[in-house]
Scaffold this motif. Structure first.
Motif, PDB file in Angstrom:
ATOM      1  N   ASP A  83       0.828  -1.209   0.000  1.00 31.70           N
ATOM      2  CA  ASP A  83       0.000   0.000   0.000  1.00 31.70           C
ATOM      3  C   ASP A  83       0.862   1.260   0.000  1.00 31.70           C
ATOM      4  O   ASP A  83       0.546   2.238  -0.681  1.00 31.70           O
ATOM      5  CB  ASP A  83      -0.941   0.008   1.199  1.00 31.70           C
ATOM      6  CG  ASP A  83      -2.092  -0.979   1.054  1.00 31.70           C
ATOM      7  OD1 ASP A  83      -2.315  -1.456  -0.074  1.00 31.70           O
ATOM      8  OD2 ASP A  83      -2.763  -1.259   2.066  1.00 31.70           O
ATOM      9  N   ALA A  98       0.875   4.153  -2.873  1.00 34.93           N
ATOM     10  CA  ALA A  98       0.681   5.568  -2.544  1.00 34.93           C
ATOM     11  C   ALA A  98       1.861   6.410  -3.006  1.00 34.93           C
ATOM     12  O   ALA A  98       1.690   7.542  -3.471  1.00 34.93           O
ATOM     13  CB  ALA A  98       0.473   5.734  -1.037  1.00 34.93           C
ATOM     14  N   SER A 115     -11.501  12.349   1.995  1.00 37.65           N
ATOM     15  CA  SER A 115     -11.743  11.366   0.930  1.00 37.65           C
ATOM     16  C   SER A 115     -10.463  10.623   0.518  1.00 37.65           C
ATOM     17  O   SER A 115     -10.505   9.798  -0.383  1.00 37.65           O
ATOM     18  CB  SER A 115     -12.345  12.056  -0.291  1.00 37.65           C
ATOM     19  OG  SER A 115     -11.419  12.963  -0.849  1.00 37.65           O
ATOM     20  N   ARG A 116      -9.319  10.931   1.163  1.00 39.00           N
ATOM     21  CA  ARG A 116      -8.019  10.333   0.862  1.00 39.00           C
ATOM     22  C   ARG A 116      -7.610  10.547  -0.588  1.00 39.00           C
ATOM     23  O   ARG A 116      -6.950   9.707  -1.194  1.00 39.00           O
ATOM     24  CB  ARG A 116      -8.019   8.838   1.202  1.00 39.00           C
ATOM     25  CG  ARG A 116      -8.230   8.507   2.642  1.00 39.00           C
ATOM     26  CD  ARG A 116      -8.133   7.015   2.960  1.00 39.00           C
ATOM     27  NE  ARG A 116      -8.283   6.085   1.877  1.00 39.00           N
ATOM     28  CZ  ARG A 116      -9.437   5.536   1.488  1.00 39.00           C
ATOM     29  NH1 ARG A 116     -10.543   5.863   2.093  1.00 39.00           N
ATOM     30  NH2 ARG A 116      -9.481   4.667   0.487  1.00 39.00           N
ATOM     31  N   GLN A 117      -7.986  11.683  -1.166  1.00 37.84           N
ATOM     32  CA  GLN A 117      -7.679  11.941  -2.578  1.00 37.84           C
ATOM     33  C   GLN A 117      -6.541  12.931  -2.737  1.00 37.84           C
ATOM     34  O   GLN A 117      -6.423  13.889  -1.975  1.00 37.84           O
ATOM     35  CB  GLN A 117      -8.903  12.502  -3.298  1.00 37.84           C
ATOM     36  CG  GLN A 117      -9.907  11.474  -3.681  1.00 37.84           C
ATOM     37  CD  GLN A 117     -10.943  12.036  -4.637  1.00 37.84           C
ATOM     38  OE1 GLN A 117     -11.018  13.240  -4.865  1.00 37.84           O
ATOM     39  NE2 GLN A 117     -11.745  11.155  -5.202  1.00 37.84           N
ATOM     40  N   THR A 123      -7.173   8.208  -5.529  1.00 37.27           N
ATOM     41  CA  THR A 123      -7.497   7.901  -4.135  1.00 37.27           C
ATOM     42  C   THR A 123      -6.396   7.030  -3.554  1.00 37.27           C
ATOM     43  O   THR A 123      -6.043   5.996  -4.125  1.00 37.27           O
ATOM     44  CB  THR A 123      -8.851   7.175  -4.042  1.00 37.27           C
ATOM     45  OG1 THR A 123      -9.852   7.993  -4.643  1.00 37.27           O
ATOM     46  CG2 THR A 123      -9.225   6.906  -2.599  1.00 37.27           C
ATOM     47  N   PRO A 125      -4.532   4.351  -1.080  1.00 39.17           N
ATOM     48  CA  PRO A 125      -4.999   3.081  -0.513  1.00 39.17           C
ATOM     49  C   PRO A 125      -5.502   3.274   0.922  1.00 39.17           C
ATOM     50  O   PRO A 125      -5.051   4.161   1.642  1.00 39.17           O
ATOM     51  CB  PRO A 125      -3.750   2.200  -0.531  1.00 39.17           C
ATOM     52  CG  PRO A 125      -2.877   2.787  -1.575  1.00 39.17           C
ATOM     53  CD  PRO A 125      -3.152   4.256  -1.560  1.00 39.17           C
ATOM     54  N   SER A 126      -6.430   2.431   1.313  1.00 32.01           N
ATOM     55  CA  SER A 126      -7.028   2.513   2.640  1.00 32.01           C
ATOM     56  C   SER A 126      -5.968   2.354   3.730  1.00 32.01           C
ATOM     57  O   SER A 126      -5.120   1.473   3.659  1.00 32.01           O
ATOM     58  CB  SER A 126      -8.084   1.418   2.785  1.00 32.01           C
ATOM     59  OG  SER A 126      -8.651   1.459   4.061  1.00 32.01           O
ATOM     60  N   GLY A 127      -6.028   3.220   4.736  1.00 31.15           N
ATOM     61  CA  GLY A 127      -5.119   3.136   5.867  1.00 31.15           C
ATOM     62  C   GLY A 127      -3.818   3.895   5.713  1.00 31.15           C
ATOM     63  O   GLY A 127      -3.065   4.014   6.671  1.00 31.15           O
ATOM     64  N   LYS A 141       1.884   3.747   7.181  1.00 29.66           N
ATOM     65  CA  LYS A 141       0.851   2.727   7.379  1.00 29.66           C
ATOM     66  C   LYS A 141       1.463   1.566   8.154  1.00 29.66           C
ATOM     67  O   LYS A 141       2.532   1.083   7.815  1.00 29.66           O
ATOM     68  CB  LYS A 141       0.296   2.208   6.053  1.00 29.66           C
ATOM     69  CG  LYS A 141      -0.782   1.150   6.278  1.00 29.66           C
ATOM     70  CD  LYS A 141      -1.423   0.677   5.020  1.00 29.66           C
ATOM     71  CE  LYS A 141      -2.510  -0.337   5.371  1.00 29.66           C
ATOM     72  NZ  LYS A 141      -3.225  -0.785   4.211  1.00 29.66           N
TER      73      LYS A 141
END
Length: 145
Positions: free
Chosen positions: A42, A46, A83-85, A104, A106-108, A135
């Protein structure tokens, strides 16, 4: 009288339980190793998105469609934490409702840095900018010049 030996077919319940116990222990031992692979993957994704954002912002700044002069900003990179963008905008200020590029994260993945990042009409920053990605206890620092 002839005595025949009985052949055993299959596994006994105890043998099956031992095999399942060993497989379970190996899976528990491997879980921490494989979870760090996901966090690293991730962060790598990113990092690529951040490099893409910088490349797109530099291209927009060099096109200079807004007519920026000197060290006035011609493009900017905006990070929307909600929105993590990541977004690349043409206008040097105001809301970025119609970005030229967006992605966007990645989550986290947490992204910290001095946003917005402004580029002049030569595609340069006023000063070097350091941005940190984090992360799962892993961090990655990017410095753009």
């Amino acid at each position: 009288m002839v005595i025949r030996a009985r052949r055993q077919l299959g596994l006994s319940l105890i043998e099956l339980a031992l095999v399942l116990l060993i497989v379970g222990l190996l899976a528990m031992a491997a879980t921490p190793l494989t979870s760090s692979w996901g966090a690293g993957s991730d962060l790598h994704a990113a990092s690529g998105q951040l490099n893409q954002a910088f490349g797109h912002a530099r291209a927009v700044a060099l096109r200079n469609e807004g007519g920026a002069v000197g060290d006035d900003p011609a493009a900017r990179i905006v990070h929307d934490a909600a929105s993590r963008q990541l977004r690349v905008c043409r206008l040097p200020s105001g809301p970025c409702t119609d970005p030229l590029w967006r992605s966007t994260l990645p989550s986290g993945v947490a992204l910290t840095g001095p946003f917005p990042i402004l580029l002049n009409n030569r595609g340069q920053l006023a000063a070097p900018v350091s941005v940190q990605l984090a992360k799962g206890g892993m961090t990655d620092v990017h410095t753009f010049q």
